[in-house]
Design an enzyme around this catalytic site. Structure first.
Site, PDB file in Angstrom:
ATOM      1  N   CYS A  86       0.718  -1.081   0.200  1.00 13.64           N
ATOM      2  CA  CYS A  86       0.074  -0.026   0.218  1.00 13.64           C
ATOM      3  C   CYS A  86       0.975   1.415   0.081  1.00 13.64           C
ATOM      4  O   CYS A  86       0.300   2.373  -0.023  1.00 13.64           O
ATOM      5  CB  CYS A  86      -1.095  -0.004   1.119  1.00 13.64           C
ATOM      6  N   HIS A 348      -8.857   3.742  -1.729  1.00 16.56           N
ATOM      7  CA  HIS A 348      -7.423   3.286  -1.564  1.00 16.56           C
ATOM      8  C   HIS A 348      -7.299   2.091  -2.331  1.00 16.56           C
ATOM      9  O   HIS A 348      -7.244   0.903  -2.226  1.00 16.56           O
ATOM     10  CB  HIS A 348      -7.637   2.371  -0.151  1.00 16.56           C
TER      11      HIS A 348
END
Lengths: 403, 403
Positions: A86, A348
């Protein structure tokens, strides 16, 4: 090392794009970043491209940057394909910063792009498994007490975040690491409120406190509105030397700190990555947390945002919940956090998220944030974590920018 | 930018390791590089880790560096996961070089690690497909005239290399791009001869001219001994500032040029990547091809080595075959090429190959190459290409080192 500025920043709206591929998303972000800078594409000397799971979702590995940039006119320049779960896009930005600060290049592109959504949702969730040490995946699933069914229905990281917040006991449905469900719900309300003012956010509807608490239960105290969604998107930044910006008449925030660290892994005697990265970033920028006017942080789950306040030293240890309750971190407060909507509402798409954060801070410092503009902001921070290994996230990036 | 040296270099023997995983291979290379430098691991400030297809072979994506380094004691430092197909490890080295040259760090690790061999060979070959634009994979297979059966039996890149050598007509069984089967066979004989003297080579048996020509036919003029094999392995280098080397009393070759470019893609008006990278590298080093004493180049298929001689300007255009026939590029010749055995004999675990080349050149410049030592060598070059897009490889790295 040379002083460096960000003179162009752009992103696609994050969301679920059934009909768009990675290239299409990347092209939009790159085109708009170039437009935003008012720069000729020919000036770009190198590209750093973050992506996390295309290999597992689409089969495209190893030359993802070349593939997504194929039709932009950029081929020929050095292209580096970067991964850090991420934190992939922040890592790409960090490499771009080093390359310009070193004097090797005057102008480079950092790009993050990800397509997570897939008709087979379990495939997307399986892709997240690749962000832990897969040799111990079975053990991790067992330790977290997840059934096979649960593994198909939610990301492993929802459970992992809870376990990090409260490593020594199973998550209760009411409180985790001293943070109550109600405080978590406030984070979600705030970030959806912010997202409602961001045309680039995946979710642009405000939600009420009651809606958050009553939305579908996910795990422990978390409801679905407290968890970052699956999504697709791209974000890009143009990084240039101060001298180049001056020569070309380009404007944009200065990069005062660019810090990447890895997690402590199995060594609990080492400080967690976020504290180490923040300390290094404040030192590099020559400022303290009290100087930060706004921040974009990694609220993968709502309670994480509250502990991040403490880890970034926005408040004393244990005082995180006060910042959300007293509206300090809401737009209009003293230190607005996640004005973009954060991971919860802006979205995200993991390999794009870090640059999504940077784009927001750059726009804020340039006064381009529209309805969600933070008044008189001069210094902004981004914090982006990725992957999990041992007792910590695997990668952590903290950046500080000033106008 | 600061001057930079390589003070530690090590690799596993390349080969097929059924019982070893990526971590095990990486640990051996890192441990031995640290030993080779005589350095304390604690001095390493960052790690750049190249790998190409672990996601597709083992499922481990996104934090591969953190996973393979988990037990080394390195966790905590910045770890960057890098991909550029067969040029992944050179790209990792290039990033390490920038980071040290910039002044950000004094001492970093570059690591390349790959495990290609799998009980299901078709899986390994499928992984190579991810190094082209997969959106046009079907079209590429069709254009190359490969059947489904052939796709399971050999890497797409064997066909792609032939098509690049001779873009305008199908490969004959006798000659490709002006290079005869006999000349190709000589490259294989030379590289296996060199590999026979390298304890770290996958293949350590000499082969005769007749054996090469009579070995299993693969495609066009290529026999199996003219093609790089599937393999596993890891290679590592410690990159430090000259000032740090001096202060710590460490010795090792200087990095005179570190150049990465991407391919020209669909733009045939642009020069191919290898020529552009070589020109930049010679300029950066302030030398010409006539100054090179040895080179490790990307002989993914035997005829490629001959065109590389020309592309690196080791000879005039069209004179490549002479260099192999006149034994100029054999050990004992004026410009030995692939003393390690090259991709053909040392092996080609793709994400480790670039550092395998660098390790060989570093060892040669340090006089550590044993039986295959090149006498009086002062300047060495490595050339490493990766992936394919449009009319060119996707990534190309050229490095120059001097003792």
């Amino acid at each position: 090392m040379r002083k460096v500025r960000v003179v162009g920043a752009a992103m696609t709206r994050f969301g679920k794009y059934v009909d768009r591929d990675l290239r299409d998303l990347a092209e939009e972000a790159v085109h708009n970043a170039i437009q935003d800078a008012g720069l000729d594409l020919k000036e770009v000397e190198a590209a750093y491209v973050g992506n996390s799971v295309a290999g597992l979702i689409t089969g495209q590995e190893t030359i993802r940057g070349q593939v997504v940039l194929r039709k932009t006119g950029l081929l020929g320049v050095p292209i580096v394909n970067v991964e850090n779960a991420c934190a992939s896009a922040s890592t790409a930005f960090h490499l771009g910063w080093i390359a310009v600060a070193s004097g090797l290049y005057d102008c480079v592109l950092a790009l993050g792009v990800e397509k997570l959504s897939d008709p087979d949702k379990a495939k997307s969730f399986r892709a997240f498994n690749s962000a832990v040490d897969i040799a111990e995946l079975t053990e991790i699933e067992k330790k977290l007490g997840r059934s096979d069914e649960e593994a198909k229905e939610r990301s492993l990281f929802m459970d992992l975040y809870l376990s990090m917040l409260n490593p020594d006991e199973p998550a209760s449905r009411e409180v985790v690491g001293g943070i109550t469900r109600e405080q978590m719900a406030l984070v979600s309300v705030k970030n959806h409120y912010h997202g409602s003012m961001n045309p680039f956010a995946q979710y642009r509807e405000e939600v009420t406190f009651e809606e958050v608490l009553k939305s579908r239960h996910v795990v422990g105290p978390l409801t679905v509105l407290m968890c970052s969604p699956l999504g697709d998107g791209a974000a890009a930044a143009l990084i240039v030397s101060e001298e180049f910006a001056h020569r070309k008449g380009l404007k944009g925030p200065r990069v005062d700190a660019s810090v990447l660290v890895s997690g402590r892994g199995d060594d609990r005697s080492m400080a967690p990555s976020i504290g180490r990265a923040a300390t290094q970033a404040y030192e590099m920028a020559g400022i303290g947390p009290e100087d930060i006017n706004l921040a974009e942080v990694h609220d993968a789950v709502a309670p994480a945002e509250i502990t991040i306040y403490e880890d970034l030293r926005f408040c004393a240890p244990g005082d995180g919940p006060k910042l959300i309750e007293d509206r300090v971190t809401w737009l209009g407060g003293k230190l607005p956090v996640n004005t973009s909507g954060g991971l919860l509402a802006r979205g995200h798409p993991i390999g794009a998220t870090g640059l999504g954060q940077i784009v927001e801070v750059v726009w804020q410092l340039q006064g381009k944030a529209g309805k969600r503009q933070v008044e008189n902001c001069k210094v902004g921070l981004t914090q982006n974590g990725g992957g999990h290994i041992g007792f910590d996230l695997a990668a952590m990036a903290v950046h500080i920018f000033s106008s």
